[in-house]
Design an enzyme around this catalytic site. Structure first.
Site, mmCIF file in Angstrom:
data_model
loop_
_atom_site.group_PDB
_atom_site.id
_atom_site.type_symbol
_atom_site.label_atom_id
_atom_site.label_comp_id
_atom_site.label_asym_id
_atom_site.label_seq_id
_atom_site.Cartn_x
_atom_site.Cartn_y
_atom_site.Cartn_z
ATOM 1 N N HIS A 132 6.406 11.971 2.576
ATOM 2 C CA HIS A 132 7.425 10.551 3.039
ATOM 3 C C HIS A 132 6.884 10.203 3.977
ATOM 4 O O HIS A 132 6.166 10.788 4.878
ATOM 5 C CB HIS A 132 8.998 11.342 3.461
ATOM 6 C CG HIS A 132 9.157 10.629 3.951
ATOM 7 N ND1 HIS A 132 10.520 9.919 2.942
ATOM 8 C CD2 HIS A 132 9.290 10.140 5.408
ATOM 9 C CE1 HIS A 132 11.691 8.927 3.968
ATOM 10 N NE2 HIS A 132 10.983 9.243 6.050
ATOM 11 N N ASP A 168 15.273 13.859 2.147
ATOM 12 C CA ASP A 168 14.226 14.012 2.960
ATOM 13 C C ASP A 168 14.809 14.540 4.368
ATOM 14 O O ASP A 168 14.050 15.273 5.219
ATOM 15 C CB ASP A 168 14.063 12.102 3.462
ATOM 16 C CG ASP A 168 13.155 11.873 3.038
ATOM 17 O OD1 ASP A 168 12.718 12.009 1.730
ATOM 18 O OD2 ASP A 168 14.069 10.969 2.381
HETATM 19 C C1 GRF Z 1 3.721 6.801 -0.445
HETATM 20 O O1 GRF Z 1 3.720 6.148 1.775
HETATM 21 C C2 GRF Z 1 4.935 8.195 0.145
HETATM 22 O O2 GRF Z 1 4.986 9.109 1.431
HETATM 23 C C3 GRF Z 1 6.044 6.780 -0.501
HETATM 24 O O3 GRF Z 1 5.647 5.928 -1.521
HETATM 25 C C4 GRF Z 1 4.219 6.091 -1.264
HETATM 26 C C5 GRF Z 1 3.809 6.191 -2.434
HETATM 27 O O4 GRF Z 1 2.546 4.944 -2.442
HETATM 28 N N1 GRF Z 1 7.022 7.812 -0.751
HETATM 29 P P1 GRF Z 1 0.976 5.919 -3.845
HETATM 30 O O5 GRF Z 1 2.391 5.393 -4.660
HETATM 31 O O6 GRF Z 1 1.228 7.458 -3.935
HETATM 32 O O7 GRF Z 1 0.689 4.696 -3.996
#
Ligand code: GRF
Length: 217
Positions: A132, A168
Site C-alpha cells: 500500500h 489495509d
Molecule cells: C503501487 O503503488 C501499490 O502500492 C498500489 O498500487 C500500485 C501498483 O503499482 N497498491 P504497480 O502496478 O506495481 O506498478
C-alpha cells in the site's frame, strides 16, 4: 539554522538484516495495472535475493501491462476479469481455484485494485501480502498518495502488510518512509514511493515467510 537538503528514505530499521528460507516459496502474484512491483519481485528472484518462484500472475484488466511483463519473464498469466463475475465472492472463488491449480503457497497482491473477501483470505490464511502506498494506518483505501499530498504530510511512504478482511489493516511486515518534497506532484511523489516499494516488497515476502517457517519448526 541552515537548510536541510537530505532526502534519504528510511526502511524499518528493526527488521533482521539476513533472511533464510528453508526452501523456495511458490508465489502467486495478483496485479491490476502496470505490474512494476510484480517485475521487481521477478527481478529479485532472478538476482537470487529472494528464494522463490512465481507460479502464476493473475490480472483482472484485459491489456494490463503486468501481463506483458509476465510474458517477457516467461511466467504464466491468467486473466480473471472481475466484470464477468456476479459477485466479489465468485471472483475470489475463481482466484482461489487458479492459485491452487498452480500450487501457490503465498499470494502477493501487487497493485490488485479490488477488495478481496474471506473466500480468498481464508483459503490462504496469513499467507497473503499486500503493498500500500502510504505509511499505514495513515491514508487507507484508494488514492493514498493523493490523500497524503492533500493532508500536507512531510513524510509518507509504503507498507507491506498481511491481508485481513478489513481493508489495509493486517499486521505490518515492513515499511519505508519517503519524504514529501517541495513542489511534489502526485506523479513525482508516487514515483519515489514506487522505488521504495520495489526495494521492500521482495524483502517483506522473505521476512513474512521466514517468520511462518520458524513458527512451525
Ligand atoms: C503501487 O503503488 C501499490 O502500492 C498500489 O498500487 C500500485 C501498483 O503499482 N497498491 P504497480 O502496478 O506495481 O506498478
Amino acid at each position: 539554522m541552515s537548510g536541510m537538503t537530505t532526502v534519504a528514505s528510511l526502511i524499518s530499521p528493526t527488521v533482521p538484516v539476513s533472511v533464510t528460507l528453508d526452501r523456495p516459496l511458490k508465489l502467486g502474484v495478483m496485479a491490476s495495472g502496470s505490474g512494476s512491483n510484480f517485475e521487481a519481485i521477478a527481478q529479485a528472484i532472478a538476482d537470487r535475493q529472494l528464494n522463490a518462484q512465481v507460479q502464476v500472475l493473475l490480472y483482472n484488466n484485459p491489456g494490463a501491462k503486468a501481463a506483458a511483463r509476465a510474458d517477457r519473464w516467461g511466467i504464466p498469466s491468467v486473466l480473471l476479469n472481475h466484470r464477468e463475475f456476479a459477485s466479489r465472492e465468485a471472483l475470489d472463488a475463481a482466484i482461489v481455484a487458479t492459485l491452487q491449480q498452480h500450487e501457490v503457497e503465498w499470494v502477493i497482491m501487487a497493485g490488485w485494485m479490488r477488495i478481496v473477501t474471506p473466500v480468498l483470505i481464508n483459503a490462504f490464511h496469513r499467507r497473503i501480502l499486500n503493498i500500500h502506498p502510504s505509511l499505514l494506518p495513515s491514508f487507507k483505501g484508494n488514492r493514498a498518495v493523493e490523500q497524503a499530498l492533500a493532508a500536507g504530510v512531510k513524510i509518507t511512504g509504503c507498507t507491506v502488510h498481511l491481508v485481513v478482511p478489513e481493508v489495509d489493516s493486517g499486521d505490518i511486515i515492513i515499511q519505508a518512509a519517503v519524504p514529501v518534497l517541495f513542489g511534489d506532484t502526485l506523479e513525482t511523489l508516487h514515483d519515489r514511493i514506487h522505488t521504495q516499494e520495489h526495494r521492500i516488497f521482495p524483502y517483506a515476502i522473505a521476512l513474512a515467510a521466514q517468520a511462518q517457517q520458524h513458527s512451525k519448526s
